[in-house]
Design a protein around this motif. Structure first.
Motif, PDB file in Angstrom:
ATOM      1  N   ASP A  86      -1.728 -10.413  -0.063  1.00 52.01           N
ATOM      2  CA  ASP A  86      -1.373  -9.728  -1.313  1.00 52.01           C
ATOM      3  C   ASP A  86      -2.222 -10.228  -2.473  1.00 52.01           C
ATOM      4  N   ILE A  87      -2.470 -11.517  -2.503  1.00 52.28           N
ATOM      5  CA  ILE A  87      -3.305 -12.092  -3.560  1.00 52.28           C
ATOM      6  C   ILE A  87      -4.732 -11.570  -3.432  1.00 52.28           C
ATOM      7  N   ALA A  88      -5.223 -11.517  -2.202  1.00 52.31           N
ATOM      8  CA  ALA A  88      -6.609 -11.096  -1.969  1.00 52.31           C
ATOM      9  C   ALA A  88      -6.889  -9.693  -2.489  1.00 52.31           C
ATOM     10  N   VAL A  89      -5.938  -8.801  -2.381  1.00 54.05           N
ATOM     11  CA  VAL A  89      -6.174  -7.401  -2.774  1.00 54.05           C
ATOM     12  C   VAL A  89      -5.578  -7.029  -4.127  1.00 54.05           C
ATOM     13  N   THR A  90      -4.930  -7.975  -4.792  1.00 53.18           N
ATOM     14  CA  THR A  90      -4.206  -7.628  -6.016  1.00 53.18           C
ATOM     15  C   THR A  90      -5.080  -7.053  -7.119  1.00 53.18           C
ATOM     16  N   ASP A  91      -6.368  -7.402  -7.144  1.00 53.12           N
ATOM     17  CA  ASP A  91      -7.242  -6.868  -8.191  1.00 53.12           C
ATOM     18  C   ASP A  91      -7.921  -5.564  -7.782  1.00 53.12           C
ATOM     19  N   GLY A  92      -7.595  -5.052  -6.592  1.00 53.58           N
ATOM     20  CA  GLY A  92      -8.161  -3.787  -6.150  1.00 53.58           C
ATOM     21  C   GLY A  92      -9.506  -3.919  -5.454  1.00 53.58           C
ATOM     22  N   ASN A  93     -10.040  -5.104  -5.427  1.00 55.52           N
ATOM     23  CA  ASN A  93     -11.322  -5.362  -4.768  1.00 55.52           C
ATOM     24  C   ASN A  93     -11.149  -6.526  -3.803  1.00 55.52           C
ATOM     25  N   LEU A  94     -11.788  -6.423  -2.671  1.00 55.32           N
ATOM     26  CA  LEU A  94     -11.749  -7.500  -1.692  1.00 55.32           C
ATOM     27  C   LEU A  94     -13.180  -7.932  -1.409  1.00 55.32           C
ATOM     28  N   ILE A 120      -5.951  -8.167   7.062  1.00 56.16           N
ATOM     29  CA  ILE A 120      -6.841  -7.711   5.994  1.00 56.16           C
ATOM     30  C   ILE A 120      -6.824  -6.184   5.911  1.00 56.16           C
ATOM     31  N   THR A 121      -6.932  -5.527   7.056  1.00 49.83           N
ATOM     32  CA  THR A 121      -6.900  -4.059   7.085  1.00 49.83           C
ATOM     33  C   THR A 121      -5.571  -3.544   6.556  1.00 49.83           C
ATOM     34  N   TRP A 122      -4.480  -4.145   6.995  1.00 51.33           N
ATOM     35  CA  TRP A 122      -3.151  -3.754   6.527  1.00 51.33           C
ATOM     36  C   TRP A 122      -3.049  -3.923   5.012  1.00 51.33           C
ATOM     37  N   ALA A 123      -3.522  -5.064   4.498  1.00 49.18           N
ATOM     38  CA  ALA A 123      -3.419  -5.342   3.060  1.00 49.18           C
ATOM     39  C   ALA A 123      -4.190  -4.318   2.237  1.00 49.18           C
ATOM     40  N   LYS A 124      -5.382  -3.962   2.689  1.00 48.72           N
ATOM     41  CA  LYS A 124      -6.167  -2.941   1.984  1.00 48.72           C
ATOM     42  C   LYS A 124      -5.426  -1.609   1.976  1.00 48.72           C
ATOM     43  N   ASP A 125      -4.927  -1.204   3.142  1.00 51.29           N
ATOM     44  CA  ASP A 125      -4.208   0.067   3.247  1.00 51.29           C
ATOM     45  C   ASP A 125      -2.956   0.068   2.379  1.00 51.29           C
ATOM     46  N   TYR A 126      -2.203  -1.021   2.417  1.00 49.22           N
ATOM     47  CA  TYR A 126      -0.974  -1.122   1.647  1.00 49.22           C
ATOM     48  C   TYR A 126      -1.276  -1.092   0.150  1.00 49.22           C
ATOM     49  N   ASP A 127      -2.334  -1.771  -0.264  1.00 52.32           N
ATOM     50  CA  ASP A 127      -2.714  -1.768  -1.675  1.00 52.32           C
ATOM     51  C   ASP A 127      -3.087  -0.358  -2.128  1.00 52.32           C
TER      52      ASP A 127
END
Length: 140
Positions: A86-94, A120-127
């Motif tokens: 969640d922290i990794a994707v919180t700014d919209g960029n990974l 990582i894939t899940w987090a991007k999709d969820y974001d």
């Protein structure tokens, strides 16, 4: 921001977890307001002033900490990794640096690279879904 139940963590793992959070916050070289919210949550579960200062100074200096391998229950390890995602994707960029540090955290938790990639894939999709929901909510 998802909430993590830090009461599940053994006392000796709390500082490790806070260091992992600080590292993910600074992995891309910038610290956003949303990431600061994660930092606040991390320091709230630390008990000692020295531990809190250590984490704050890591973020201020933008240093990515080294982490030792820890042996904890695999379900808890996976919960930690999902929270970190969640922290990794919180700014919209990974960034690649965030992905690399995420995999590093996973390795220290005993989680293989393939599972890390799934998260990582899940987090991007969820974001993306959360952002799309926000767009829909703002429509007339």
């Amino acid at each position: 921001m998802s909430r993590f139940d830090e009461t599940k963590l053994p006392p000796e793992v709390k500082l490790w977890f806070a260091r992992a959070i600080a590292g993910m916050i600074t992995a891309d070289g910038t610290v956003t307001d949303d990431e600061v919210a994660f930092l606040r949550e991390a320091i709230n579960f630390l008990e000692g002033v020295d531990d809190i200062n250590q984490i704050v100074n890591l973020v201020k200096s933008r240093k990515i900490p080294g982490l030792q391998s820890i042996n904890i229950d695999m379900t808890l390890a996976r919960e930690i990794l999902f929270y970190i995602s969640d922290i990794a994707v919180t700014d919209g960029n990974l960034s690649q640096r965030e992905i690399d540090f995420f995999r590093y955290i996973g390795s220290k938790l005993g989680i293989d690279q393939a599972y890390c990639q799934k998260i990582i894939t899940w987090a991007k999709d969820y974001d993306q879904l959360k952002r799309r929901k926000q767009e829909i909510m703002l429509q007339p």
